[in-house]
Scaffold this active site. Structure first.
Site, PDB file in Angstrom:
ATOM      1  N   GLY A 153      93.140   6.784   3.156  1.00 58.97           N
ATOM      2  CA  GLY A 153      93.685   7.644   2.319  1.00 58.97           C
ATOM      3  C   GLY A 153      93.733   8.967   2.260  1.00 58.97           C
ATOM      4  O   GLY A 153      94.171   9.749   1.784  1.00 58.97           O
ATOM      5  N   SER A 154      92.547   9.072   3.312  1.00 59.64           N
ATOM      6  CA  SER A 154      91.960  10.979   3.822  1.00 59.64           C
ATOM      7  C   SER A 154      92.852  11.258   4.488  1.00 59.64           C
ATOM      8  O   SER A 154      92.592  13.102   4.376  1.00 59.64           O
ATOM      9  CB  SER A 154      90.757  11.051   3.929  1.00 59.64           C
ATOM     10  OG  SER A 154      90.346   9.705   4.893  1.00 59.64           O
TER      11      SER A 154
ATOM     12  N   ASP B 227      82.452   2.357   4.050  1.00 57.23           N
ATOM     13  CA  ASP B 227      81.984   2.037   4.960  1.00 57.23           C
ATOM     14  C   ASP B 227      82.551   0.509   5.906  1.00 57.23           C
ATOM     15  O   ASP B 227      82.785  -0.516   5.437  1.00 57.23           O
ATOM     16  CB  ASP B 227      80.749   1.903   5.812  1.00 57.23           C
ATOM     17  CG  ASP B 227      80.275   1.690   7.373  1.00 57.23           C
ATOM     18  OD1 ASP B 227      81.630   1.381   7.788  1.00 57.23           O
ATOM     19  OD2 ASP B 227      79.428   1.446   7.975  1.00 57.23           O
TER      20      ASP B 227
ATOM     21  N   SER C  19     101.772  -1.237  12.919  1.00 61.29           N
ATOM     22  CA  SER C  19     102.357  -0.196  13.761  1.00 61.29           C
ATOM     23  C   SER C  19     102.983  -0.520  14.389  1.00 61.29           C
ATOM     24  O   SER C  19     103.259  -1.712  14.588  1.00 61.29           O
ATOM     25  CB  SER C  19     100.898   0.304  14.231  1.00 61.29           C
ATOM     26  OG  SER C  19     101.177   1.014  15.537  1.00 61.29           O
TER      27      SER C  19
ATOM     28  N   TYR D 242      93.941  -2.154  19.966  1.00 64.04           N
ATOM     29  CA  TYR D 242      94.801  -1.568  18.578  1.00 64.04           C
ATOM     30  C   TYR D 242      96.284  -2.483  18.505  1.00 64.04           C
ATOM     31  O   TYR D 242      95.960  -3.024  17.490  1.00 64.04           O
ATOM     32  CB  TYR D 242      94.720  -0.227  19.407  1.00 64.04           C
ATOM     33  CG  TYR D 242      95.441   0.722  18.228  1.00 64.04           C
ATOM     34  CD1 TYR D 242      94.890   0.659  16.610  1.00 64.04           C
ATOM     35  CD2 TYR D 242      96.824   0.538  18.306  1.00 64.04           C
ATOM     36  CE1 TYR D 242      95.905   1.622  16.036  1.00 64.04           C
ATOM     37  CE2 TYR D 242      97.572   0.953  17.448  1.00 64.04           C
ATOM     38  CZ  TYR D 242      96.968   1.738  16.165  1.00 64.04           C
ATOM     39  OH  TYR D 242      98.144   2.193  15.312  1.00 64.04           O
TER      40      TYR D 242
ATOM     41  N   ALA E 222      95.702  -5.963  19.454  1.00 66.08           N
ATOM     42  CA  ALA E 222      96.078  -7.168  18.914  1.00 66.08           C
ATOM     43  C   ALA E 222      95.195  -6.783  17.110  1.00 66.08           C
ATOM     44  O   ALA E 222      96.294  -8.054  16.152  1.00 66.08           O
ATOM     45  CB  ALA E 222      94.709  -7.551  19.463  1.00 66.08           C
TER      46      ALA E 222
ATOM     47  N   LYS F 148      96.768  -4.911  15.240  1.00 65.25           N
ATOM     48  CA  LYS F 148      97.851  -4.431  14.400  1.00 65.25           C
ATOM     49  C   LYS F 148      99.272  -5.181  14.185  1.00 65.25           C
ATOM     50  O   LYS F 148      99.851  -5.957  13.360  1.00 65.25           O
ATOM     51  CB  LYS F 148      98.802  -3.390  14.961  1.00 65.25           C
ATOM     52  CG  LYS F 148      97.667  -1.839  15.055  1.00 65.25           C
ATOM     53  CD  LYS F 148      97.644  -1.522  13.686  1.00 65.25           C
ATOM     54  CE  LYS F 148      96.746  -0.891  13.885  1.00 65.25           C
ATOM     55  NZ  LYS F 148      96.742  -0.442  12.250  1.00 65.25           N
TER      56      LYS F 148
END
Length: 284
Positions: free
Chosen positions: A55-56, A103, A176, A189, A191, A193
């Site tokens: 959320g940054s 992390d 996505s 990416y 795979a 999502k």
């Protein structure tokens, strides 16, 4: 003095011609006022605690701020040392948010992090990375993307399961539109999502009896730091918009609106769904 509701109803009766108080002949302006009031209450998150992982910045940040402006106490996780480190980030606004560095590539970091709250009502999982220039075809890079974009989703869900069960809370997984079609240059990416959408369905089924609702959102092309490889190039934007029925890119705020809906009582009977917010991109 009669209650305001009666006065509004009586006004509608006079306008519509109905002679029975409380029974307007057709839907009129008083109905819209009452529905707006009800909607406002159902989208009021005062007293609720929300955690937006990722959320940054970008979509996650817009979601965090949307919950904050509607009364929630909002915590966000990011990658930088502190909130001040995002001063140079154009799609970051950490005003009023509680920030922590975690992390997400390390399951141990997620497991051992001590949050600054003991109750959680909404968990939004908006983390994600992408590697360009065909880097994701390399096994090590492939695993790096999967670790953050997919594995950490489960790590976070498991970490906060008990809090969510105690509050009969909600999980929102940000996937996505890439989950619905190939991403030729980014196999990890795409795979990850697609996997996120599958995880959403399975967790929704497993956790519904425990009172936890799990849903997802699949944003289309929205300008953020992650998508600037496309959105900062007019020809690429034009090519993308030509494939979108609405003919334009989306905004982070439009995605945030769907997150508010999914976390609210308005979606109390919705589970396991990943809602495309893509202007119709996945229709074609």
């Amino acid at each position: 003095m009669p209650p305001r509701f009666f006065l509004l109803t009586l006004g509608a009766n006079q306008q519509s011609g109905s002679m029975i108080p409380g029974q307007p002949a057709h839907r009129s302006w008083h109905c819209a006022i009452l529905e707006d009031l009800q909607m406002t209450q159902e989208l009021n998150f005062s007293g609720k605690t929300v955690l937006v992982v990722g959320g940054s910045s970008g979509i996650g940040n817009a979601i965090a701020q949307a919950f904050r402006t509607r009364g929630a106490s909002v915590h966000v996780w990011g990658t930088r040392a502190d909130a001040g480190a995002y001063g140079d980030s154009p799609d970051s606004d950490l005003t009023g948010l509680h920030y922590a560095q975690v992390d997400l590539s390390s399951p141990a970091s997620i497991r051992h992090h001590q949050p600054a709250f003991d109750r959680l009502d909404v968990l939004v999982l908006s983390q994600g990375i992408v590697l360009y220039d065909r880097a994701e075809f390399q096994p090590e890079s492939f695993r790096k993307v999967i670790e953050v974009n997919l594995n950490s989703l489960m790590d976070c869900c498991e970490r906060f399961h008990d809090m969510l069960q105690a509050s009969a809370g909600s999980v929102i997984v940000i996937s996505s539109s890439s989950a619905f079609h190939s991403t030729r240059g980014n196999p990890a990416y795409g795979a990850s999502k697609t996997g996120a959408m599958g995880l959403t369905r399975n967790l929704a089924d497993a956790w519904a009896p425990e009172g936890i609702r799990v849903n997802g959102i699949a944003p289309g092309m929205v300008p953020t730091k992650m998508t600037k490889v496309t959105t900062e190039h007019p020809k690429r934007v034009a090519a993308m918009c030509s494939q979108i029925p609405l003919g334009r890119l989306g905004s982070t705020e439009e995605v945030a609106g769907v997150a508010l809906f999914l976390a609210s009582p308005l979606a109390s009977y919705v589970i396991g769904q990943t809602i495309p917010v893509d202007g119709g991109l996945t229709l074609r």
